[in-house]
Design a protein around this motif. Structure first.
Motif: not given
Length: 282
Positions: A36-39, A105-112, A114-117, A250-251
């Motif tokens: 769902l991330s864009n890009p 990594t934490p920084s990689e995960y933080a970048e997407f 948010h997309v799965f709500g 996230s849940g």
């Protein structure tokens, strides 16, 4: 470099209905990864596949535990133990998957993230069914699945049915062991407290294993499954801690603290307690 020619007997006159792709429904399976991330973030594919594969393994776990239960109902203990041996290997596959997700990594995960709500593994209906059929019945979790009528119905059915361990106790009772009636004739939708009489039956099996060898093997197979489940839970908790620290899940859960509480929930506690009593004086 040596080359290998295609053998003349290899089928080449194939259709989409009788080849490997068709049998495994690979078009459908491999089209099910929709970032769902864009890009598109490179690591979102890892996250999606990790969880989809876990759901496939859990589906197989439910299938194999169901097979073990069916055999127990027919008093086929050895066949049930064969299913449980497979369950242990499937659990190993699930456990080892965490090593792949640990590379996120934490920084990689933080970048997407948010997309799965609100989506979360907490909402996995299959995982909850697996817990129910292994004996951890939880009415409070049912509200999470009310928006999924078909899954909710499956959960209600799993909640009401005897668990794997309870089916084992009923098998022992049918084979003449003094399992108390109040343990096997009850509302299986409710968890029960440990029972001294059940522990005494298990102690008889362990202290007379040559007489009860198949039952002894079944007890140990159940303990392997319980331990593997705890290993999986622990690694899940540590992976979450490594990637998001102590953020909320996230849940909507408390995250790591919520996962830590699950480690206090033991499957088959009477099989743990009997270990304390074996070899002790009455």
């Amino acid at each position: 470099m040596k080359k290998r020619k295609l053998e003349k007997s290899v089928h080449t006159n194939l259709s989409r209905d009788d080849d490997y792709t068709g049998y495994l429904q690979l078009d459908k399976l491999l089209d099910a990864q929709l970032p769902l991330s864009n890009p598109v973030h490179h690591d979102e594919m890892l996250f999606i596949i990790q969880h989809q594969v876990a759901e496939l393994w859990i589906k197989l776990l439910i299938h194999e535990v169901g097979g073990a239960i069916a055999h127990l109902r027919k008093d086929e203990l050895r066949q049930a133990v064969k299913n449980l041996a497979r369950v242990r290997h499937i659990q190993s596959q699930l456990y080892n998957q965490w090593q792949v997700l640990d590379t996120l990594t934490p920084s990689e995960y933080a970048e997407f993230r948010h997309v799965f709500g609100k989506a979360s593994g907490l909402q996995s209906a299959q995982y909850r069914i697996l817990e129910f059929i292994l004996g951890n019945k939880s009415h409070s979790t049912m509200v999470v699945y009310e928006h999924l009528p078909e899954w909710h119905a499956k959960l209600v059915s799993a909640m009401a049915a005897p668990s794997l361990y309870e089916e084992f106790l009923m098998y022992l009772a049918r084979r003449g062991m003094p399992v108390p009636k109040h343990v096997i004739n009850r509302d299986f939708g409710e968890n029960r407290d440990e029972d001294d009489e059940v522990v005494a039956v298990l102690r008889t099996i362990y202290e007379n294993r040559s007489t009860h060898w198949s039952r002894y093997e079944a007890c140990e197979a159940l303990m392997d499954i319980a331990n593997n489940f705890q290993f999986w839970r622990f690694h899940h908790m540590k992976t979450v801690e490594r990637i998001i620290g102590h953020k909320a899940g996230s849940g909507g859960s408390s995250g790591v603290m919520f996962l830590k509480k699950a480690l206090d929930i033991e499957f088959f506690p009477e099989l743990l307690r009997v270990r304390t009593e074996i070899g002790s004086s009455d």
